[in-house]
Design an enzyme around this catalytic site. Structure first.
Site, PDB file in Angstrom:
ATOM      1  CE  LYS A  60      -3.796  -2.636   2.244  1.00 60.27           C
ATOM      2  NZ  LYS A  60      -4.563  -2.950   3.335  1.00 60.27           N
ATOM      3  CD  GLN A 104      -3.246  -4.808   6.460  1.00 65.70           C
ATOM      4  OE1 GLN A 104      -3.288  -3.649   5.739  1.00 65.70           O
ATOM      5  NE2 GLN A 104      -4.010  -5.842   5.970  1.00 65.70           N
ATOM      6  CG  ASP A 127      -9.907  -0.163   4.665  1.00 63.53           C
ATOM      7  OD1 ASP A 127      -9.660  -0.503   3.546  1.00 63.53           O
ATOM      8  OD2 ASP A 127      -9.342  -0.671   5.855  1.00 63.53           O
TER       9      ASP A 127
END
Ligand code: NDP
Length: 292
Positions: A60, A104, A127
């Protein structure tokens, strides 16, 4: 764009498409910098020692760098207390310089995942997992931040040249991360949507009726080629390791591609698009919060 295979389905090249999404985004990041004098900024928090999570976080970071988005990593000790993680999120929420916050997953067990995800400012929730964003989507409003993988899947369906309106779409999987938001995006585009899960009866028959199939199960090649409707568009979200340790999808690819009209490979299908839409969401968060 798709790559035609002799006598079989078109292979929808997610890696190439993600590359094009990133190239287009690079120009928008530059325009944003010019207009605002600042760079979109994503913060990724890694709180576990899971090696796969470390790889995802690194990828990422690299993807951000490639398009000119600033990225910062917070690597926390796996023993970090629940309070310390929530305090960090609170600090990042209040930091004017931070546009996107990504925690994460999975988290070590001292953390309440739901509480942690709900603590993120919905405007920075790249997200798209916060109930405000998920709730907006459930009401047909995509102006908030929408989960990355389902957005990538829609783009892959479009890339295959498949129109969604009026089609029968089946989503296998009902997770908050993939299945549910996927079904909502398809419904918003006027597909006739069914959702299957572990209690669904006669799954092969449900698959056989579907013009568009999204498999988000997490079971190695569970969907057999013979289940697929001839000409269907098949998007395989699954990421499973086979006995040789190779990454494979939820769909038996080689058999399915003989019958489907278009299909995504694993790897090289949905995975790169998920990262591309994380970058898109970071850009969107920056524009929404700071103005274009
Ligand atoms: P979850 O485990 O949260 O959800 C799996 C879903 O599959 C559940 O709804 C479950 O049903 C359903 N399911 C399980 N077994 C069956 C079965 N035998 N028949 C029908 N349905 C079944 O997984 P996620 O949604 O998080 O992820 C799904 C897959 O996608 C995984 O392989 C994951 O690694 C991958 N993934 C890939 C991404 C990418 O970028 N390529 C991003 C995110 C995920 P029930 O609800 O009844 O338990």
């Amino acid at each position: 764009m798709t790559r035609a295979m002799s006598g079989g389905a078109k292979i929808i090249d997610g890696k190439a498409l993600a590359g094009r999404v990133r190239t287009a985004l690079k120009d928008r990041v530059q325009a944003f910098e010019k207009a605002r004098g600042t760079t979109p900024h994503l913060v990724v928090v890694l709180a576990s020692e899971d090696p796969a999570s470390a790889v995802y976080v690194r990828n990422k970071g690299k993807a951000c760098e490639e398009v000119g988005i600033r990225s910062t990593q917070h690597k926390l000790a796996p023993t970090t207390s629940a309070k310390d993680l929530l305090d960090l999120i609170d600090k990042l929420n209040r930091d004017e310089d931070v546009d996107g916050i990504l925690i994460q997953l999975p988290l070590p067990k001292q953390h309440d995942e739901k509480r942690v995800l709900h603590a993120i400012d919905p405007r920075k929730d790249v997200d798209g997992f916060h109930p405000v964003n998920a709730g907006m989507l459930a009401r047909g409003d995509e102006s908030g931040l929408v989960a990355c993988t389902p957005q990538g899947c829609i783009r892959l369906i479009e890339e295959a040249g498949t129109s969604i309106e009026g089609k029968r779409a089946l989503v296998i999987g009902r997770s908050n991360i993939v299945g549910r938001p996927m079904a909502e995006l398809l419904l918003n585009r006027s597909a006739t949507v069914s959702i299957a899960h572990s209690r669904t009866k006669e799954l092969p028959e449900r698959v056989r009726e579907s013009d568009i199939l999204i498999a988000a199960i997490g079971k190695l090649e569970m969907v057999k080629g013979s289940w697929i409707k001839p000409g269907a568009t098949v998007i395989d979200v699954g990421m499973n390791k086979n006995a040789e340790g190779k990454l494979k999808g939820d769909v038996a690819f080689h058999a399915a591609r003989e019958i489907a009209g278009a299909i995504t490979p694993v790897p090289g299908g949905v995975g790169p698009m998920t990262i591309a839409y994380l970058l898109e969401n970071t850009m969107k968060a920056a524009i929404t919060r700071r103005g274009a």
